[in-house]
Design an enzyme around this catalytic site. Sequence first.
Site, PDB file in Angstrom:
ATOM      1  CE1 TYR A  10      -3.865  -2.412   0.376  1.00 22.50           C
ATOM      2  CE2 TYR A  10      -3.120  -2.703   2.471  1.00 22.50           C
ATOM      3  CZ  TYR A  10      -3.891  -3.182   1.524  1.00 22.50           C
ATOM      4  OH  TYR A  10      -4.785  -4.251   1.258  1.00 22.50           O
ATOM      5  CB  SER A  11       0.538   4.760  -1.071  1.00 22.02           C
ATOM      6  OG  SER A  11      -0.734   5.066  -0.410  1.00 22.02           O
ATOM      7  CD  GLU A  12       0.610   7.680   3.218  1.00 22.44           C
ATOM      8  OE1 GLU A  12       1.141   8.677   2.662  1.00 22.44           O
ATOM      9  OE2 GLU A  12      -0.566   7.694   3.125  1.00 22.44           O
ATOM     10  CB  THR A  13       1.246   0.101   5.917  1.00 24.54           C
ATOM     11  OG1 THR A  13       1.102  -0.434   4.678  1.00 24.54           O
ATOM     12  CG2 THR A  13       0.709  -0.955   6.861  1.00 24.54           C
ATOM     13  CG  PHE A  26       6.776   1.233   7.987  1.00 25.74           C
ATOM     14  CD1 PHE A  26       8.021   1.319   7.918  1.00 25.74           C
ATOM     15  CD2 PHE A  26       6.160   1.256   9.348  1.00 25.74           C
ATOM     16  CE1 PHE A  26       8.805   1.252   9.309  1.00 25.74           C
ATOM     17  CE2 PHE A  26       6.877   1.291  10.315  1.00 25.74           C
ATOM     18  CZ  PHE A  26       8.201   1.302  10.447  1.00 25.74           C
TER      19      PHE A  26
END
Length: 100
Positions: A10-13, A26
Site C-alpha cells: 500500500y502507499s502507506e501502512t 511506512f
Amino acid sequence: MQAIATGLAYSETIFVDIPDRTARIFTPAEELPFAGHPLVGAAAHLAEHHGLAQGTLITGAGSIRYQASAWRASIETHIEALPIDPDDVAAVAASAGLPE
C-alpha cells in the site's frame, strides 16, 4: 513493520501501539515521520474498535491530537518546520523521487 508494509504494497501502512499511543507509518520503501491519511484512519479505528474517541498519537513528527466518532475523524498538529525548503525545486523533486 517495514517488511509487512513492503509485503502489503500500500502507499502507506500505519502501526499503532494502543497502550502507549505511538504510531509508526511506512511506505513500501521507508518509514515516514508523518502522513495525514493514515493518522485519520487510525483515529477512526481507535474510536470505533477501542472506544478511544479522542486523544494523542505520538509520531516521528511529534504529538498529533485526534477526535473521532462513528461518522467523522480529524487530526490536529503543529509542525514547526518542513524537512526541506518548499521553494527548493531540486530538493522537492528529489524528496518525491523525481528528476528536477
